[in-house]
Design a protein around this motif. Sequence first.
Motif, PDB file in Angstrom:
ATOM      1  N   ALA A 188      36.502  45.137  34.637  1.00 55.33           N
ATOM      2  CA  ALA A 188      37.950  44.946  34.686  1.00 55.33           C
ATOM      3  C   ALA A 188      38.294  43.520  35.087  1.00 55.33           C
ATOM      4  O   ALA A 188      39.204  42.898  34.516  1.00 55.33           O
ATOM      5  CB  ALA A 188      38.569  45.941  35.672  1.00 55.33           C
ATOM      6  N   ALA A 189      37.561  42.989  36.066  1.00 52.38           N
ATOM      7  CA  ALA A 189      37.816  41.616  36.519  1.00 52.38           C
ATOM      8  C   ALA A 189      37.563  40.611  35.398  1.00 52.38           C
ATOM      9  O   ALA A 189      38.322  39.642  35.233  1.00 52.38           O
ATOM     10  CB  ALA A 189      36.937  41.300  37.725  1.00 52.38           C
ATOM     11  N   ARG A 190      36.535  40.842  34.605  1.00 52.25           N
ATOM     12  CA  ARG A 190      36.240  39.926  33.500  1.00 52.25           C
ATOM     13  C   ARG A 190      37.314  40.001  32.421  1.00 52.25           C
ATOM     14  O   ARG A 190      37.637  38.987  31.794  1.00 52.25           O
ATOM     15  CB  ARG A 190      34.870  40.253  32.906  1.00 52.25           C
ATOM     16  N   ALA A 191      37.846  41.189  32.190  1.00 51.37           N
ATOM     17  CA  ALA A 191      38.917  41.316  31.204  1.00 51.37           C
ATOM     18  C   ALA A 191      40.146  40.518  31.638  1.00 51.37           C
ATOM     19  O   ALA A 191      40.810  39.877  30.825  1.00 51.37           O
ATOM     20  CB  ALA A 191      39.273  42.787  31.006  1.00 51.37           C
ATOM     21  N   VAL A 192      40.446  40.559  32.927  1.00 54.72           N
ATOM     22  CA  VAL A 192      41.564  39.769  33.457  1.00 54.72           C
ATOM     23  C   VAL A 192      41.267  38.283  33.310  1.00 54.72           C
ATOM     24  O   VAL A 192      42.126  37.498  32.863  1.00 54.72           O
ATOM     25  CB  VAL A 192      41.811  40.117  34.939  1.00 54.72           C
ATOM     26  N   GLU A 193      40.071  37.894  33.677  1.00 57.47           N
ATOM     27  CA  GLU A 193      39.683  36.481  33.625  1.00 57.47           C
ATOM     28  C   GLU A 193      39.743  35.940  32.201  1.00 57.47           C
ATOM     29  O   GLU A 193      39.988  34.748  31.981  1.00 57.47           O
ATOM     30  CB  GLU A 193      38.270  36.329  34.193  1.00 57.47           C
ATOM     31  N   ALA A 194      39.515  36.826  31.214  1.00 56.00           N
ATOM     32  CA  ALA A 194      39.566  36.406  29.815  1.00 56.00           C
ATOM     33  C   ALA A 194      40.995  36.246  29.311  1.00 56.00           C
ATOM     34  O   ALA A 194      41.212  35.841  28.170  1.00 56.00           O
ATOM     35  CB  ALA A 194      38.824  37.418  28.944  1.00 56.00           C
ATOM     36  N   GLY A 195      41.973  36.569  30.154  1.00 54.31           N
ATOM     37  CA  GLY A 195      43.364  36.357  29.782  1.00 54.31           C
ATOM     38  C   GLY A 195      44.083  37.566  29.250  1.00 54.31           C
ATOM     39  O   GLY A 195      45.203  37.447  28.736  1.00 54.31           O
ATOM     40  N   HIS A 196      43.471  38.745  29.366  1.00 57.07           N
ATOM     41  CA  HIS A 196      44.108  39.948  28.857  1.00 57.07           C
ATOM     42  C   HIS A 196      45.051  40.557  29.894  1.00 57.07           C
ATOM     43  O   HIS A 196      44.944  40.296  31.093  1.00 57.07           O
ATOM     44  CB  HIS A 196      43.053  40.976  28.453  1.00 57.07           C
ATOM     45  N   ASP A 197      45.970  41.361  29.428  1.00 57.56           N
ATOM     46  CA  ASP A 197      46.909  42.093  30.279  1.00 57.56           C
ATOM     47  C   ASP A 197      46.246  43.432  30.613  1.00 57.56           C
ATOM     48  O   ASP A 197      46.181  44.333  29.771  1.00 57.56           O
ATOM     49  CB  ASP A 197      48.215  42.303  29.526  1.00 57.56           C
ATOM     50  N   VAL A 198      45.747  43.567  31.843  1.00 55.72           N
ATOM     51  CA  VAL A 198      44.872  44.684  32.202  1.00 55.72           C
ATOM     52  C   VAL A 198      45.551  45.630  33.186  1.00 55.72           C
ATOM     53  O   VAL A 198      46.184  45.201  34.149  1.00 55.72           O
ATOM     54  CB  VAL A 198      43.546  44.172  32.812  1.00 55.72           C
TER      55      VAL A 198
END
Length: 370
Positions: A30-40
């Motif tokens: 989940a943290a990586r998805a946020v870091e990639a710029g996605h709306d999580v």
Amino acid sequence: MSDHMLPPANGRRLRVLAAMSGGVDSAVAAARAVEAGHDVVGVHLALSAKPATLREGARGCCTIEDSRDARRAADVIGIPFYVWDMAERFREDVMDDFVAEYKAGRTPNPCLRCNEKIKFAALLDKALGLGFDAVCTGHYARIVEHPDGSRELHRSVDMGKDQSYVLGVLDSDQLAHAMFPLGGDTKGDVRLEAERRDLAVAKKPDSHDICFIADGDTQGFLAKHLGTERGDIVDASGTKLGEHDGAYAYTIGQRKGLRIGHPAADGKPRYVLDISPVNNTVTVGPVEALDVDRLVGIRPRWCGPAPAGVVDCTAQVRAHGEETAAVAEVVDGQVRVRLAEPIRGIARGQAVVLYAGTRVIGSATIDATA
């Protein structure tokens, strides 16, 4: 061809639903998805109608403690968090299926069924209905995307943690909305990253065994649901050797706990060769009788186009088993697999997952062996 991790090839910001179990893997994913710029948005699935307060060591999952761990991780990551009640769907699609399969003399894998029916069916359907683009999980597997947008499911680089076997039930439509950020890393890397991110779950032990049987007593769980039914233990000739209290308590290849009254003529140990729910018998015999080099799979699921003709591949029949060179062919909707070398102790109800190198071709439920 590019190794699809994060973000998507077109660079579009996605609305991502992160399934957070309360463990380290899903938290880092989940943290990586946020870091990639996605709306999580994080979500914890409540899969038990009466969840335990605490996990029993590394057994089970989905406890109240796990829910709280997931919420704390979401707070640290800085994303909204919800708990979704899917206990009834989980009971029907996973637990009831598990009991029914054992009653029918088969040995199911509930993790495959959960991925197929819960995480990438019920959860994904709800996510898409709410306007999300993808579901993100902490599975150790990789998605490889081609320039034309088509996707392939591949093994993790960490073969010791690879979970592509239990994801072999996903079809192309489900892979199109799946995100596995951890497939290019080792478990050690993920734990170190969790520490750097100040996630309290960094050292939390992995869950093992069947999540809805937290004490690990599968036989006791089945006895509670199926009761006792005395039957015979016989050899290949039909000679009675002993009795059992329920054929469901035995698995193909089992050696211990057979309750046989006298030894074999050759003095060698005997193993469970077959379980017949029709006449409630368990057949035992020598270990070499467990060797299987042909199998038939039903209800195939393809992670892309169905294979045409005879296909050279490798086959894996256990979540943590080794792969074996094989040839496979789809005939009348069934998958017929011929193994280059025999595999010992394959049970009906298990899944066979087929690979081309690291790519997952698809899977099927084993219905017959020879």
